[in-house]
Motif scaffolding. Structure first.
Motif, short mmCIF file in Angstrom:
data_model
loop_
_atom_site.label_atom_id
_atom_site.label_comp_id
_atom_site.label_asym_id
_atom_site.label_seq_id
_atom_site.Cartn_x
_atom_site.Cartn_y
_atom_site.Cartn_z
N UNK A 9 52.53 60.87 78.43
CA UNK A 9 54.05 61.11 79.31
C UNK A 9 55.26 60.17 77.63
N UNK A 10 56.40 60.49 78.97
CA UNK A 10 57.53 59.58 78.29
C UNK A 10 57.97 58.65 78.16
N UNK A 11 58.00 57.72 77.30
CA UNK A 11 57.70 56.48 76.90
C UNK A 11 59.21 56.08 76.69
N UNK A 12 60.42 56.98 77.24
CA UNK A 12 61.82 56.23 76.90
C UNK A 12 61.82 55.05 77.80
N UNK A 13 61.46 54.46 78.43
CA UNK A 13 62.15 53.84 79.77
C UNK A 13 61.27 51.92 79.51
N UNK A 14 61.06 52.33 77.77
CA UNK A 14 60.88 50.96 77.51
C UNK A 14 61.94 50.38 76.71
N UNK A 15 63.20 51.22 76.87
CA UNK A 15 64.10 50.42 75.88
C UNK A 15 64.52 49.81 76.63
#
Length: 328
Positions: free
Chosen positions: A105-111
């Motif tokens: 899945x996308x992981x951009x939320x960890x930013x």
């Protein structure tokens, strides 16, 4: 996506660790096309990749960092050396990911995570596994620790570019170097010690970022990072091509990833060929006990005729006890 995705690979053409990293980095790029993916490896590994079919996968990495080693130092030691010292090599916030993983899945939320250092706590590990971790710690340091001590899996590590994280990595690397080969160069035991020494600075993140499928399916449905920790029985009795070496050997044999392998990677959550039933709580520690794992299971897998004879004899005894109205 601002947070870098980082892989550590030390590999020769005699193993499939590079192919593992190839699969994971490909899946990371597939779901996160804008991600900045970093490869950190020893110079020998990069030279081998550049001079072989593995060069096809180098385009997956935006940045390549090499570390020089004495030729006498083996790949296992090199891998742990780099991993425990990673904060010194990579600048900026990063998410370290073990090679035996698939991103789903996308992981951009960890930013947006407001933590310095994050890992998944192994709260769903079986009792026997927790006992083994305690045993390793006692063997390494000659000290008894409680089962309640937080035990984190280092397969996925979120690390901010902060002084606090640099301090942690410096202590972790020091503890790892001092431990030597007492526990086969594992990084987990000195990780636990470092966390305790520094007052538990590791923040717990959700298991969906390190779904250790060999131990639990708890986070399978929502998992964003599948961690296919390899166990000895998976090569002989593969439940999934990702749990053993099957899919990675296919890449090696074909010298690349074809569309069929790419589809397997994309749909890795559906790769399990197994008949399973839900188990109630008390059965789980029993099935993970030493007697089952190291006596009955190997007997069943490798000496099946002998196992069935033993089972038949036990069945006969149970029938006699039943007729005598003796309940176990």
């Amino acid at each position: 996506m601002r947070t870098k995705l980082v892989y550590v690979i030390t590999s020769s053409l005699d193993d499939v660790y590079w192919e593992e990293g190839w699969v994971s980095a490909w899946s990371a790029r597939y779901h996160n096309p804008e991600a900045h993916i970093v490869l950190v490896c020893d110079k020998d590994t990069l030279d081998t990749a550049e001079g072989s079919y593995r060069a096809k996968s180098l385009e997956l990495f935006d940045e390549k960092i090499t570390v020089d080693f004495n030729p006498e130092i083996g790949n296992k030691q090199r891998s742990r050396w780099i991993k425990t010292n990673l904060r010194e090599y990579v600048k900026g916030d990063f998410l370290f990911i073990d090679t035996d993983t698939v991103i789903t899945d996308k992981l951009d939320e960890i930013d947006d995570w407001d933590i310095d250092l994050g890992m998944v706590n192994d709260e769903y590990r079986l009792q026997s596994q927790k006992d083994y971790n305690v045993h390793l710690y006692e063997m390494a340091y000659g000290q008894t620790i409680s089962l309640d001590v937080p035990y984190f899996n280092s397969g996925v590590i979120f690390a901010k570019d902060t002084k606090k994280v640099y301090t942690f990595y410096q202590r972790w690397h020091k503890n790892w170097r001092e431990l030597g080969n007492v526990v086969d160069y594992t990084d987990q035991t000195p990780l636990t010690r470092t966390n305790m020494e520094l007052g538990n600075p590791i923040s717990k993140i959700s298991g969906i970022y390190n779904s250790q499928i060999s131990f639990s399916i708890k986070y399978l449905h929502l998992a964003k990072i599948m961690h296919f920790i390899h166990n000895w029985w998976n090569d002989e009795y593969p439940v999934s091509p990702f749990l053993g070496k099957t899919i990675y050997q296919m890449i090696k044999d074909r010298q690349g990833m074809g569309e069929d392998i790419q589809n397997l990677v994309i749909n890795c959550k559906s790769s399990f060929d197994v008949k399973s039933v839900p188990l109630f709580g008390d059965v789980i520690p029993f099935l993970s006990s030493t007697t089952i794992r190291f006596v009955l299971l190997p007997l069943f897998l490798k000496k099946r005729k002998l196992y069935y004879r033993v089972d038949k004899f036990v069945h006969f005894l149970c029938r006699i006890l039943y007729r005598l109205h003796i309940r176990l």
